[in-house]
Design a protein around this motif. Structure first.
Motif, short mmCIF file in Angstrom:
data_model
loop_
_atom_site.label_atom_id
_atom_site.label_comp_id
_atom_site.label_asym_id
_atom_site.label_seq_id
_atom_site.Cartn_x
_atom_site.Cartn_y
_atom_site.Cartn_z
N THR A 1 0.81 -1.23 0.00
CA THR A 1 0.00 0.00 0.00
C THR A 1 0.84 1.27 0.00
OG1 THR A 1 -0.11 -0.03 2.42
CG2 THR A 1 -1.88 -1.12 1.21
N GLN B 1 -5.52 -3.59 -8.85
CA GLN B 1 -4.65 -3.24 -7.74
C GLN B 1 -5.44 -3.13 -6.44
OE1 GLN B 1 -3.16 0.39 -9.50
NE2 GLN B 1 -1.23 -0.59 -10.12
N GLU B 2 -6.64 -2.58 -6.53
CA GLU B 2 -7.46 -2.43 -5.32
C GLU B 2 -7.85 -3.80 -4.74
OE1 GLU B 2 -9.65 0.63 -2.91
OE2 GLU B 2 -7.82 0.47 -4.09
N ALA C 1 -1.41 7.53 -4.48
CA ALA C 1 -1.68 7.85 -5.87
C ALA C 1 -3.05 8.49 -6.01
CB ALA C 1 -1.60 6.58 -6.73
N PRO D 1 -8.16 5.57 -5.15
CA PRO D 1 -7.69 4.52 -4.24
C PRO D 1 -8.41 4.55 -2.90
CG PRO D 1 -6.13 6.33 -4.27
CD PRO D 1 -7.18 6.66 -5.30
N ARG E 1 -10.10 2.22 -13.89
CA ARG E 1 -9.47 3.13 -12.95
C ARG E 1 -10.50 3.72 -11.99
NH1 ARG E 1 -4.39 3.62 -14.31
NH2 ARG E 1 -4.08 5.19 -12.70
N SER F 1 0.65 2.87 -3.72
CA SER F 1 -0.69 3.05 -4.28
C SER F 1 -1.59 3.92 -3.41
CB SER F 1 -1.36 1.69 -4.50
OG SER F 1 -1.52 1.02 -3.28
N SER F 2 -1.38 3.93 -2.11
CA SER F 2 -2.26 4.70 -1.23
C SER F 2 -2.07 6.20 -1.39
CB SER F 2 -2.01 4.31 0.24
OG SER F 2 -0.69 4.65 0.63
N GLN G 1 -5.04 7.88 -8.56
CA GLN G 1 -5.92 6.85 -9.08
C GLN G 1 -5.24 5.50 -9.01
OE1 GLN G 1 -7.17 8.02 -13.07
NE2 GLN G 1 -9.16 8.61 -12.25
N THR G 2 -6.05 4.47 -9.00
CA THR G 2 -5.54 3.11 -9.04
C THR G 2 -6.46 2.32 -9.96
OG1 THR G 2 -4.90 1.20 -7.70
CG2 THR G 2 -6.91 2.36 -7.07
N THR G 3 -6.23 1.02 -10.08
CA THR G 3 -7.09 0.17 -10.88
C THR G 3 -7.82 -0.81 -9.97
OG1 THR G 3 -5.39 -1.50 -11.26
CG2 THR G 3 -5.50 0.33 -12.83
#
Length: 358
Positions: free
Chosen positions: A214, A227-228, A220, A264, A261, A217-218, A222-224
């Motif tokens: 995390t 990934q989530e 960012a 996150p 997308r 990504s935490s 946006q994420t996907t």
């Protein structure tokens, strides 16, 4: 840069402006031909006067407006150089326009050059008015275009500032979500160290894996979904170590949605809330199912549990940190176009669901 240079909004903005000004000038030339024919009575033929007016007017637009766009683009031109351009362009357009009109009409050019002698005062007045109108018209067109461009720049600057403020707000809300989960885990880890060191070590190892996953990504924007869901699997794995056989879970993510997308840290508050208020207080524990589907041009994310359900009024009030922050983030991100619901799951448990526009 030239007349055909490209810019945002239209492929050839200066050429488009030139065409619009040419169309306006054509209407103005028609009015001049009517005045010359029926007011000044310089020539009895309206068609001839219209041809002369069109030839002179088109050349005047080409020299003055075309030169302005070529030299200064859509911006506001400097006053003195622009006046010099008008002073040089209008006489040249008048002389050359008469020569071209003579070729079209078959009338000797000397007739057009001497026509003003029939009504010299009127000819001077019309010429002066035309010159002033052309100068005023093209100067104001430039000034208005300049002001419009400045307004667009200011609008873009305001939008950028608003976006930065929104991002700062979301980062603040997100920063509140992460400690909520972390402090709960550390509190449990502290208790396990004294009574079950091997299990505490296992939980610590799982926590380290989760934090590594995390860390990037935490933060960012946006994420996907892929990934989530991977982060949710790491999180639920950590909770599985803590709760043992009292927790089971399944994750359902279609392959065609893995690259979708989204902001996150949306799913974690739902799963955390299900564990804290549903699974953990229940003696026999329960099951958590996380699912992503598309329906009616919307993305539907659902966290379904078989815990205690909505018996605790505080769990449904929206005042808890995770749910409150989730609601605030959805409102800020989607301007009210996203919806969130928390309903009973039959025969037991709760269903947390939010719908995002695709």
């Amino acid at each position: 840069m030239n007349l055909f240079s490209e810019s945002v909004g239209h492929p050839y903005p200066r050429l488009r402006r030139f065409a619009i000004d040419m169309a306006i000038t054509a209407v103005f030339n028609l009015v001049i031909a009517l005045i010359i024919t029926y007011v000044m009575r310089v020539h009895t033929s309206f068609v001839v006067n219209l041809v002369v007016s069109m030839c002179i007017g088109i050349l005047a637009v080409t020299f003055v407006d075309g030169g302005r766009l070529l030299l200064w683009g859509l911006g506001k031109p400097p006053k003195i150089p622009f006046i010099l351009l008008v002073v040089a362009g209008l006489p040249a357009a008048q002389q050359l326009g008469k020569l071209i009109a003579a070729q079209f009409t078959g009338i000797p050019a000397s007739y057009f050059f001497g026509a003003h002698q029939q009504n010299p005062a009127g000819y001077i007045v019309v010429t002066l008015l035309v010159s002033l109108f052309i100068t005023w018209f093209f100067w104001n067109r430039s000034a208005l275009a300049y002001l419009k461009a400045e307004a667009e720049v200011e609008k873009a600057r305001a939008a950028a500032i608003e976006k930065q403020a929104l991002q700062a707000q979301l980062q603040l809300l997100q920063a509140q979500i992460e400690p909520h989960m972390l402090f709960n885990t550390l509190a449990n880890l502290q208790g396990l160290i004294a009574v079950d060191p091997p299990r505490a070590q296992q939980m610590l190892d799982q926590l380290i894996l989760y934090l590594r996953a995390t860390l990037s990504s935490s933060r960012a924007e946006q994420t996907t979904l892929g990934q989530e869901f991977a982060l949710m699997e790491a999180y639920l794995g950590l909770m599985k170590v803590r709760l043992g056989g009292r927790l089971s879970y399944t994750l359902h993510l279609p392959d065609d949605l893995r690259d979708r997308r989204l902001p996150p840290m949306l799913l974690q508050p739902l799963v955390e809330n299900a564990i804290k208020h549903g699974i953990e207080p229940k003696i026999e524990g329960g099951h958590i199912d996380v699912q992503a589907v598309t329906e009616n041009a919307a993305l539907m994310l659902t966290v379904r549990d078989t815990g205690l359900g909505l018996r605790d009024a505080g769990a449904t009030s929206g005042t808890r940190v995770g749910m409150a922050n989730l609601h605030d983030r959805l409102q800020a991100l989607y301007n009210g176009n996203a919806s969130f619901s928390l309903t009973p799951n039959h025969p037991e448990g709760a269903i947390a669901r939010f719908i995002l526009p695709l």
